[in-house]
Design a protein around this motif. Structure first.
Motif, PDB file in Angstrom:
ATOM      1  N   LEU A  48      -8.493  13.443   9.784  1.00 38.86           N
ATOM      2  CA  LEU A  48      -7.751  12.297  10.320  1.00 38.86           C
ATOM      3  C   LEU A  48      -6.443  12.061   9.579  1.00 38.86           C
ATOM      4  CD1 LEU A  48     -10.774   9.880  10.857  1.00 38.86           C
ATOM      5  CD2 LEU A  48      -9.421  10.999  12.638  1.00 38.86           C
ATOM      6  N   VAL A  49      -6.478  12.129   8.269  1.00 40.55           N
ATOM      7  CA  VAL A  49      -5.285  11.836   7.467  1.00 40.55           C
ATOM      8  C   VAL A  49      -4.203  12.896   7.680  1.00 40.55           C
ATOM      9  CG1 VAL A  49      -4.421  11.659   5.095  1.00 40.55           C
ATOM     10  CG2 VAL A  49      -6.499  10.414   5.773  1.00 40.55           C
ATOM     11  N   TRP A  50      -4.601  14.161   7.803  1.00 41.97           N
ATOM     12  CA  TRP A  50      -3.625  15.237   7.969  1.00 41.97           C
ATOM     13  C   TRP A  50      -3.552  15.736   9.423  1.00 41.97           C
ATOM     14  CZ3 TRP A  50      -5.930  14.726   3.154  1.00 41.97           C
ATOM     15  CH2 TRP A  50      -5.034  14.623   2.079  1.00 41.97           C
ATOM     16  N   ASP A  51      -3.992  14.922  10.342  1.00 43.28           N
ATOM     17  CA  ASP A  51      -3.872  15.211  11.777  1.00 43.28           C
ATOM     18  C   ASP A  51      -4.390  16.597  12.144  1.00 43.28           C
ATOM     19  OD1 ASP A  51      -3.277  14.498  14.389  1.00 43.28           O
ATOM     20  OD2 ASP A  51      -1.211  15.205  14.258  1.00 43.28           O
ATOM     21  N   GLY A  52      -5.569  16.921  11.644  1.00 46.14           N
ATOM     22  CA  GLY A  52      -6.226  18.161  12.026  1.00 46.14           C
ATOM     23  C   GLY A  52      -5.919  19.379  11.181  1.00 46.14           C
ATOM     24  N   THR A  53      -4.951  19.292  10.276  1.00 52.77           N
ATOM     25  CA  THR A  53      -4.611  20.462   9.438  1.00 52.77           C
ATOM     26  C   THR A  53      -4.507  20.049   7.973  1.00 52.77           C
ATOM     27  OG1 THR A  53      -2.278  20.090   9.909  1.00 52.77           O
ATOM     28  CG2 THR A  53      -3.413  21.720  11.279  1.00 52.77           C
ATOM     29  N   PRO A  54      -5.650  19.754   7.346  1.00 54.16           N
ATOM     30  CA  PRO A  54      -5.598  19.342   5.939  1.00 54.16           C
ATOM     31  C   PRO A  54      -5.275  20.523   5.021  1.00 54.16           C
ATOM     32  CG  PRO A  54      -7.873  19.487   6.671  1.00 54.16           C
ATOM     33  CD  PRO A  54      -7.010  19.741   7.870  1.00 54.16           C
ATOM     34  N   PRO A  55      -4.584  20.240   3.906  1.00 55.29           N
ATOM     35  CA  PRO A  55      -4.304  21.300   2.929  1.00 55.29           C
ATOM     36  C   PRO A  55      -5.576  21.633   2.140  1.00 55.29           C
ATOM     37  CG  PRO A  55      -3.494  19.202   2.120  1.00 55.29           C
ATOM     38  CD  PRO A  55      -4.012  18.962   3.511  1.00 55.29           C
ATOM     39  N   PRO A  56      -5.567  22.729   1.420  1.00 62.75           N
ATOM     40  CA  PRO A  56      -6.754  23.113   0.641  1.00 62.75           C
ATOM     41  C   PRO A  56      -7.147  22.075  -0.410  1.00 62.75           C
ATOM     42  CG  PRO A  56      -5.200  24.955   0.762  1.00 62.75           C
ATOM     43  CD  PRO A  56      -4.534  23.772   1.370  1.00 62.75           C
ATOM     44  N   ASP A  57      -6.163  21.351  -0.959  1.00 63.81           N
ATOM     45  CA  ASP A  57      -6.476  20.362  -1.992  1.00 63.81           C
ATOM     46  C   ASP A  57      -6.738  18.963  -1.411  1.00 63.81           C
ATOM     47  OD1 ASP A  57      -3.864  19.896  -1.208  1.00 63.81           O
ATOM     48  OD2 ASP A  57      -3.163  19.416  -3.233  1.00 63.81           O
ATOM     49  N   ALA A  58      -7.028  18.872  -0.119  1.00 63.85           N
ATOM     50  CA  ALA A  58      -7.232  17.577   0.542  1.00 63.85           C
ATOM     51  C   ALA A  58      -8.294  16.707  -0.139  1.00 63.85           C
ATOM     52  CB  ALA A  58      -7.567  17.783   2.017  1.00 63.85           C
ATOM     53  N   PRO A  59      -9.464  17.231  -0.511  1.00 64.82           N
ATOM     54  CA  PRO A  59     -10.455  16.362  -1.154  1.00 64.82           C
ATOM     55  C   PRO A  59      -9.941  15.705  -2.434  1.00 64.82           C
ATOM     56  CG  PRO A  59     -11.506  18.375  -0.411  1.00 64.82           C
ATOM     57  CD  PRO A  59     -10.030  18.561  -0.232  1.00 64.82           C
ATOM     58  N   ILE A  91       0.871  -1.176   0.000  1.00 63.48           N
ATOM     59  CA  ILE A  91       0.000   0.000   0.000  1.00 63.48           C
ATOM     60  C   ILE A  91       0.905   1.222   0.000  1.00 63.48           C
ATOM     61  CG2 ILE A  91      -2.076  -1.002   1.034  1.00 63.48           C
ATOM     62  CD1 ILE A  91      -1.203  -0.117   3.732  1.00 63.48           C
ATOM     63  N   GLY A  92       0.333   2.352  -0.368  1.00 62.34           N
ATOM     64  CA  GLY A  92       1.114   3.584  -0.515  1.00 62.34           C
ATOM     65  C   GLY A  92       1.751   4.049   0.783  1.00 62.34           C
ATOM     66  N   GLY A  93       2.113   5.304   0.796  1.00 66.06           N
ATOM     67  CA  GLY A  93       2.817   5.883   1.939  1.00 66.06           C
ATOM     68  C   GLY A  93       1.914   6.153   3.128  1.00 66.06           C
ATOM     69  N   ASP A  94       2.366   7.064   3.965  1.00 67.49           N
ATOM     70  CA  ASP A  94       1.679   7.363   5.222  1.00 67.49           C
ATOM     71  C   ASP A  94       0.239   7.827   5.027  1.00 67.49           C
ATOM     72  OD1 ASP A  94       3.941   6.653   6.606  1.00 67.49           O
ATOM     73  OD2 ASP A  94       4.649   8.720   6.876  1.00 67.49           O
ATOM     74  N   ARG A  95       0.006   8.640   3.988  1.00 69.71           N
ATOM     75  CA  ARG A  95      -1.363   9.134   3.758  1.00 69.71           C
ATOM     76  C   ARG A  95      -2.311   7.988   3.443  1.00 69.71           C
ATOM     77  NH1 ARG A  95       0.380  13.959   0.815  1.00 69.71           N
ATOM     78  NH2 ARG A  95       0.394  12.603  -0.985  1.00 69.71           N
ATOM     79  N   GLN A  96      -1.854   7.070   2.591  1.00 68.52           N
ATOM     80  CA  GLN A  96      -2.724   5.965   2.216  1.00 68.52           C
ATOM     81  C   GLN A  96      -2.953   5.019   3.402  1.00 68.52           C
ATOM     82  OE1 GLN A  96      -2.266   2.840  -1.148  1.00 68.52           O
ATOM     83  NE2 GLN A  96      -2.719   4.839  -2.062  1.00 68.52           N
ATOM     84  N   ARG A  97      -1.932   4.827   4.220  1.00 68.97           N
ATOM     85  CA  ARG A  97      -2.082   4.007   5.422  1.00 68.97           C
ATOM     86  C   ARG A  97      -3.057   4.659   6.408  1.00 68.97           C
ATOM     87  NH1 ARG A  97       1.738  -0.014   5.472  1.00 68.97           N
ATOM     88  NH2 ARG A  97       3.382   0.282   3.952  1.00 68.97           N
ATOM     89  N   ALA A  98      -2.940   5.974   6.564  1.00 70.99           N
ATOM     90  CA  ALA A  98      -3.854   6.696   7.455  1.00 70.99           C
ATOM     91  C   ALA A  98      -5.284   6.622   6.930  1.00 70.99           C
ATOM     92  CB  ALA A  98      -3.410   8.152   7.599  1.00 70.99           C
ATOM     93  N   LEU A  99      -5.449   6.715   5.617  1.00 67.94           N
ATOM     94  CA  LEU A  99      -6.773   6.592   5.007  1.00 67.94           C
ATOM     95  C   LEU A  99      -7.341   5.198   5.253  1.00 67.94           C
ATOM     96  CD1 LEU A  99      -9.051   7.698   3.219  1.00 67.94           C
ATOM     97  CD2 LEU A  99      -7.718   6.947   1.222  1.00 67.94           C
TER      98      LEU A  99
END
Length: 166
Positions: A49-60, A21-29
């Motif tokens: 959850l994936v960005w620990d409370g501070t998602p970037p604007p392009d998160a979706p 599976i991918g990196g940390d983001r994919q594991r968190a997802l």
């Protein structure tokens, strides 16, 4: 497939082989979806959850890409579905080690609880102390002696032990 969250986040085949599976983001997802298996998890919550409370604007947009890659790796009874407002990981919750562990804890707790003992029914003989015949005068009749009358002494003629000092 099995999802392992207790320890390093992993995806394994039913035979135990690891699935890349991918990196940390994919594991968190994967972890966020597995914890809420069979429930739609909204995109906003996933981003938090994936960005620990501070998602970037392009998160979706990033989540959609990560979810598409993750979904292509799933199989063996697990399926990732896009919903209008989020994603749904569908499958047997027992394929996620956290849920399997919780089920075992629940089973152990049920087994540890003593079962209430059923109340004995009156006259059932299950508690001999409760099934004694009624107390009353002895029966009188042929072949049985006449009852001896009991005389009660009202204190006359009774002697009390005396206490003497030595």
């Amino acid at each position: 497939m099995q999802i392992l969250l207790l320890g390093p986040i992993e995806l394994r085949t039913d035979e135990g082989r690891p699935v890349a599976i991918g990196g940390d983001r994919q594991r968190a997802l994967l972890a966020a979806l597995a914890l809420e298996i069979n429930q739609v998890v909204p995109l906003g919550r996933l981003a938090q959850l994936v960005w620990d409370g501070t998602p970037p604007p392009d998160a979706p947009a990033v989540l959609r890409t990560e979810a598409a890659e993750l979904g292509s790796r799933l199989g063996g009874g697990l399926e990732l579905l896009a919903r209008e407002d989020g994603y749904l990981l569908r499958g047997d919750a027992q394929r996620v080690d956290v849920h399997r562990f919780q089920s075992l804890l629940d089973d152990a707790a049920r087994l540890a609880e003593p079962e209430p003992e059923p109340e004995p029914e009156p006259g059932s003989g299950s508690d001999p102390g409760l099934d004694l015949p009624p107390v009353g005068p002895p029966p009188v009749g042929p072949g049985r002696p006449d009852p001896v009358p009991v005389q009660h002494d009202q204190g006359e003629g009774l002697s009390r032990p005396s206490c003497h000092s030595f």
